[in-house]
Design a protein around this motif. Structure first.
Motif: not given
Length: 160
Positions: A95-98, A103-104, A148-149, A158-159
């Motif tokens: 799910e995190a990978h998807a 998003m990016f 965020g990153h 940071e978003v």
């Protein structure tokens, strides 16, 4: 407040903290004590020290994870930007990978379970707030969730 002038910590407060901090064994132990009438939630948590627990039944509860503790984990994606990592709450790595790809529009170089960072204090740049990730996770209503990153070794999210 107790007779000795020290503020009382209730069974309910210890139980809630054990759940929030993914202390699976302690949370099930307290749950068993409450469910079996050994202690009431409003009592002083010191009562938990004098209960005769049924460790066999509690171990079975923990194995089945009756309270669904620890289902949401922290994942960190190594991005294509050097020294930049994306943080996600998710039930699983897929799910995190998807979500990261959606998003990016990039495939992360590596995606790692980083639950060891959950007790750490992070600063959220967007809201100018700081919080321990265990407690921040409780404010989130739907998963997977992008936090965020952050740069390598830093605790500022940071978003992007």
């Amino acid at each position: 407040m107790r007779k000795d002038g020290v503020n009382m910590v209730s069974v309910q407060e210890v139980f809630q903290l054990a759940i929030e901090m993914d202390m699976i064994h302690l949370a099930h132990r307290i749950f068993w004590a409450i469910a079996n009438g050994k202690v009431r939630v409003e009592e002083d948590s010191e009562r938990l020290d004098v209960i005769d627990y049924d460790d066999e039944i509690i171990s079975e509860m923990v194995a089945q994870n009756k309270l669904n503790i620890g289902k949401i984990k922290l994942y960190v994606a190594q991005t294509i930007m050097p020294d930049r990592y994306a943080f996600y709450y998710s039930e699983n790595v897929l799910e995190a990978h998807a979500l990261h790809q959606e998003m990016f529009r990039e495939t992360p170089n590596r995606l790692t379970n980083a639950s060891h960072l959950m007790p750490k204090l992070f600063h959220f740049d967007e809201t100018d707030d700081a919080n321990i990730l265990y407690f921040h996770r409780n404010k989130v209503v739907a998963y997977p969730y992008y936090l965020g990153h952050a740069r390598a070794g830093e605790r500022v999210l940071e978003v992007m």
